[in-house]
Design a protein around this motif. Structure first.
Motif, PDB file in Angstrom:
ATOM      1  N   TYR A  60      64.981  18.889 -52.319  1.00 12.97           N
ATOM      2  CA  TYR A  60      63.817  19.821 -52.413  1.00 12.97           C
ATOM      3  C   TYR A  60      62.517  19.858 -51.574  1.00 12.97           C
ATOM      4  O   TYR A  60      61.564  20.521 -51.645  1.00 12.97           O
ATOM      5  CB  TYR A  60      63.394  19.700 -54.119  1.00 12.97           C
ATOM      6  CG  TYR A  60      64.281  19.780 -54.971  1.00 12.97           C
ATOM      7  CD1 TYR A  60      64.293  21.134 -55.458  1.00 12.97           C
ATOM      8  CD2 TYR A  60      65.141  18.735 -55.361  1.00 12.97           C
ATOM      9  CE1 TYR A  60      65.443  21.245 -56.349  1.00 12.97           C
ATOM     10  CE2 TYR A  60      66.172  18.938 -56.239  1.00 12.97           C
ATOM     11  CZ  TYR A  60      66.349  20.375 -56.782  1.00 12.97           C
ATOM     12  OH  TYR A  60      67.280  20.546 -57.703  1.00 12.97           O
ATOM     13  N   LYS A  61      62.796  19.207 -50.193  1.00 15.36           N
ATOM     14  CA  LYS A  61      61.932  19.169 -49.215  1.00 15.36           C
ATOM     15  C   LYS A  61      61.764  20.407 -48.564  1.00 15.36           C
ATOM     16  O   LYS A  61      60.720  20.694 -47.995  1.00 15.36           O
ATOM     17  CB  LYS A  61      62.213  17.831 -48.531  1.00 15.36           C
ATOM     18  CG  LYS A  61      63.240  18.151 -47.744  1.00 15.36           C
ATOM     19  CD  LYS A  61      63.769  17.066 -46.731  1.00 15.36           C
ATOM     20  CE  LYS A  61      65.276  17.178 -46.277  1.00 15.36           C
ATOM     21  NZ  LYS A  61      65.271  15.816 -45.120  1.00 15.36           N
ATOM     22  N   ILE A 115      56.790  18.063 -54.415  1.00 15.47           N
ATOM     23  CA  ILE A 115      58.198  18.082 -54.232  1.00 15.47           C
ATOM     24  C   ILE A 115      58.860  17.844 -55.581  1.00 15.47           C
ATOM     25  O   ILE A 115      60.060  18.491 -56.068  1.00 15.47           O
ATOM     26  CB  ILE A 115      58.470  17.115 -53.236  1.00 15.47           C
ATOM     27  CG1 ILE A 115      57.878  17.375 -52.062  1.00 15.47           C
ATOM     28  CG2 ILE A 115      60.219  17.058 -53.108  1.00 15.47           C
ATOM     29  CD1 ILE A 115      58.135  16.236 -50.805  1.00 15.47           C
ATOM     30  N   LEU A 145      58.915  21.012 -57.857  1.00 14.13           N
ATOM     31  CA  LEU A 145      59.827  21.902 -57.640  1.00 14.13           C
ATOM     32  C   LEU A 145      61.461  21.177 -58.097  1.00 14.13           C
ATOM     33  O   LEU A 145      62.107  22.068 -58.483  1.00 14.13           O
ATOM     34  CB  LEU A 145      60.161  22.134 -55.947  1.00 14.13           C
ATOM     35  CG  LEU A 145      61.076  23.161 -55.639  1.00 14.13           C
ATOM     36  CD1 LEU A 145      61.014  24.293 -56.151  1.00 14.13           C
ATOM     37  CD2 LEU A 145      61.139  23.307 -54.154  1.00 14.13           C
ATOM     38  N   PHE A 146      61.497  20.032 -58.115  1.00 15.96           N
ATOM     39  CA  PHE A 146      62.885  19.494 -58.582  1.00 15.96           C
ATOM     40  C   PHE A 146      62.890  19.747 -60.090  1.00 15.96           C
ATOM     41  O   PHE A 146      63.969  19.937 -60.549  1.00 15.96           O
ATOM     42  CB  PHE A 146      62.787  17.837 -58.460  1.00 15.96           C
ATOM     43  CG  PHE A 146      63.605  17.030 -59.145  1.00 15.96           C
ATOM     44  CD1 PHE A 146      65.073  16.671 -58.397  1.00 15.96           C
ATOM     45  CD2 PHE A 146      63.466  16.581 -60.306  1.00 15.96           C
ATOM     46  CE1 PHE A 146      65.974  15.898 -59.156  1.00 15.96           C
ATOM     47  CE2 PHE A 146      64.396  15.847 -60.960  1.00 15.96           C
ATOM     48  CZ  PHE A 146      65.391  15.368 -60.314  1.00 15.96           C
ATOM     49  N   ASP A 191      63.628  23.511 -60.942  1.00 12.52           N
ATOM     50  CA  ASP A 191      65.050  23.507 -60.787  1.00 12.52           C
ATOM     51  C   ASP A 191      65.764  23.035 -62.017  1.00 12.52           C
ATOM     52  O   ASP A 191      66.556  23.699 -62.450  1.00 12.52           O
ATOM     53  CB  ASP A 191      65.415  23.012 -59.386  1.00 12.52           C
ATOM     54  CG  ASP A 191      66.838  23.675 -58.949  1.00 12.52           C
ATOM     55  OD1 ASP A 191      66.782  24.842 -59.047  1.00 12.52           O
ATOM     56  OD2 ASP A 191      67.803  22.999 -58.543  1.00 12.52           O
ATOM     57  N   ARG A 199      71.653  21.391 -56.931  1.00 11.01           N
ATOM     58  CA  ARG A 199      70.355  22.261 -56.578  1.00 11.01           C
ATOM     59  C   ARG A 199      70.772  23.746 -56.905  1.00 11.01           C
ATOM     60  O   ARG A 199      71.674  24.253 -56.155  1.00 11.01           O
ATOM     61  CB  ARG A 199      69.908  21.930 -55.147  1.00 11.01           C
ATOM     62  CG  ARG A 199      68.642  22.683 -54.802  1.00 11.01           C
ATOM     63  CD  ARG A 199      68.344  22.433 -53.517  1.00 11.01           C
ATOM     64  NE  ARG A 199      69.340  22.656 -52.442  1.00 11.01           N
ATOM     65  CZ  ARG A 199      69.325  22.300 -51.260  1.00 11.01           C
ATOM     66  NH1 ARG A 199      68.539  21.417 -50.604  1.00 11.01           N
ATOM     67  NH2 ARG A 199      70.415  22.870 -50.342  1.00 11.01           N
ATOM     68  N   TYR A 246      68.433  26.676 -57.709  1.00 13.08           N
ATOM     69  CA  TYR A 246      67.283  27.635 -57.061  1.00 13.08           C
ATOM     70  C   TYR A 246      67.751  28.398 -55.639  1.00 13.08           C
ATOM     71  O   TYR A 246      67.541  29.460 -55.771  1.00 13.08           O
ATOM     72  CB  TYR A 246      65.869  27.250 -56.923  1.00 13.08           C
ATOM     73  CG  TYR A 246      65.532  26.625 -55.560  1.00 13.08           C
ATOM     74  CD1 TYR A 246      65.057  27.370 -54.704  1.00 13.08           C
ATOM     75  CD2 TYR A 246      65.639  25.265 -55.490  1.00 13.08           C
ATOM     76  CE1 TYR A 246      64.645  26.695 -53.410  1.00 13.08           C
ATOM     77  CE2 TYR A 246      65.165  24.472 -54.351  1.00 13.08           C
ATOM     78  CZ  TYR A 246      64.681  25.759 -53.531  1.00 13.08           C
ATOM     79  OH  TYR A 246      64.214  24.765 -52.067  1.00 13.08           O
ATOM     80  N   CYS A 247      68.257  27.669 -54.756  1.00 17.08           N
ATOM     81  CA  CYS A 247      68.633  28.350 -53.577  1.00 17.08           C
ATOM     82  C   CYS A 247      70.290  28.229 -53.248  1.00 17.08           C
ATOM     83  O   CYS A 247      70.758  28.696 -52.310  1.00 17.08           O
ATOM     84  CB  CYS A 247      67.787  27.902 -52.466  1.00 17.08           C
ATOM     85  SG  CYS A 247      68.611  26.104 -52.177  1.00 17.08           S
ATOM     86  N   ALA A 255      60.570  29.582 -53.018  1.00 13.03           N
ATOM     87  CA  ALA A 255      61.858  29.273 -53.576  1.00 13.03           C
ATOM     88  C   ALA A 255      62.210  30.584 -54.645  1.00 13.03           C
ATOM     89  O   ALA A 255      63.420  30.617 -54.712  1.00 13.03           O
ATOM     90  CB  ALA A 255      61.466  28.257 -54.940  1.00 13.03           C
TER      91      ALA A 255
END
Length: 351
Positions: free
Chosen positions: A43-44, A70, A73-74, A77, A244, A246-247, A298
């Protein structure tokens, strides 16, 4: 010697701090619970200073980056995965049930799925538009693999990969109905099963799904259902295994595209519930925790067909908090949520 040697948690924290990340008293316990690779490597991205990294051999973070950001965001997600996974499973059940129903309606409720003649030939097999390989070879490979899986499930012996209810049917009855056996097949197995069906079975499966979820303004087509199997299987596995999200992209489809596709396989009640769960993940773990710039990146990466002014939404929420609009009473009666929604709409922060 490995080029990525083991590092203690204290050493991991030192690495973060040497690269400009602000840590705190919770950093050690988070890394101990979640792992450096899962949180930081995963998530960086939105926090990195890409320009500065052009002249650096190591990661360079944007000024002011905190480990807590960070990690936020983790957690965002993770909340997205938790929000979407139940509805991916509902869609999976709908698709699985419809394909099984259509097959049994056409061929019967016994072991007809073991007869290769009940599957399409290479000419009739559905292929993605981008497929450029040998169709006959691909058909043979997929049908042989499917037959091996099905025969293993129904063969004698207590195979460790066979569920107890399948063994029960195998031992107590003459045949294992497909509606029983299919529960022991993966979503990926069912995607291959569907792809190998004759067109009449595929057409009926599409009609059954449309009727089951109440689609009245559009029609599901066999190639569309094949794509949904591929895309939803990929995202389901990401959610199930903590990947992961989101992306992520599956066959070129972003999270936003997947959500749009998913809605075609949910009824009205679950459509509404899934949208609320998605919005709740954004509200609870996105807008209130992740800094605006990384969160905007994101959201953009998710490919959602909705424009969010993240900075404007965060500023509006902070303005209301500063004005004392949030208290136990306004939370309980829903007036804070209503007032916040009205301000977001008035300022056109979501379009």
């Amino acid at each position: 010697m490995a080029d990525k040697p083991f590092k203690t948690i204290d050493e991991q924290i030192s690495i973060l701090e040497s690269r400009g990340v602000e840590t705190d008293e919770d950093t050690w316990s988070v890394l101990a619970r979640e792992g450096y690779y899962s949180v930081v490597n995963g998530y960086k991205g939105p926090f990195l200073d890409k320009e500065a990294m052009r002249s650096s051999a190591t990661d360079v973070y944007r000024p002011g980056t905190r480990f807590a950001d960070i990690y936020a965001l983790f957690l965002f997600d993770r909340a997205l995965r938790d929000a979407l996974f139940p509805y991916l499973r509902i869609a999976e059940s709908t698709m699985r049930t419809a394909v099984v129903y259509a097959f049994c309606h056409a061929h019967g409720g016994g072991n007809e799925y073991l007869d290769r003649n009940n599957y399409t030939d290479a000419r009739g097999m559905l292929f993605p538009k981008a497929f450029r390989g040998d169709r006959r070879a691909e058909h043979n490979k997929r049908l042989n693999k499917l037959m091996a899986i099905l025969n293993t499930k129904v063969s004698n012996g207590d195979n460790k990969h066979v569920s107890a209810y399948v063994r029960h049917y195998r031992n107590k009855h003459d045949a294992i109905p497909l509606w029983v056996l299919s529960k022991d097949l993966t979503f990926g197995n069912m995607a291959h099963f569907y792809q190998l069906q004759q067109r009449n079975v595929q057409n009926e499966a599409c009609k059954v799904i449309g009727a089951a979820v109440g689609l009245s303004d559009k029609k599901i087509h066999p190639i569309g259902l094949l794509r949904a199997f591929t895309v939803l299987t990929g995202f389901r596995n990401i959610c199930a295994h903590g990947g992961r999200l989101y992306c992520a992209t599956v066959n070129g489809t972003t999270v936003g595209g997947m959500v749009e596709m998913l809605l075609d396989y949910l009824d009205a009640r679950d459509k509404k519930a899934s949208a609320e769960a998605f919005g709740d993940a954004l509200a609870r773990y996105g807008f209130t925790s992740v800094p605006p710039a990384p969160l905007q990146a994101a959201i953009d990466g998710m490919g959602i067909p909705i424009q969010f002014d993240v900075q404007g939404i965060v500023d509006t929420m902070q303005e209301m908090l500063d004005n004392g609009a949030l208290c136990v009473q306004t939370l309980q009666d829903g007036s804070f949520e209503q007032a916040f929604s009205e301000k977001v709409e008035e300022r056109s922060l979501i379009q």
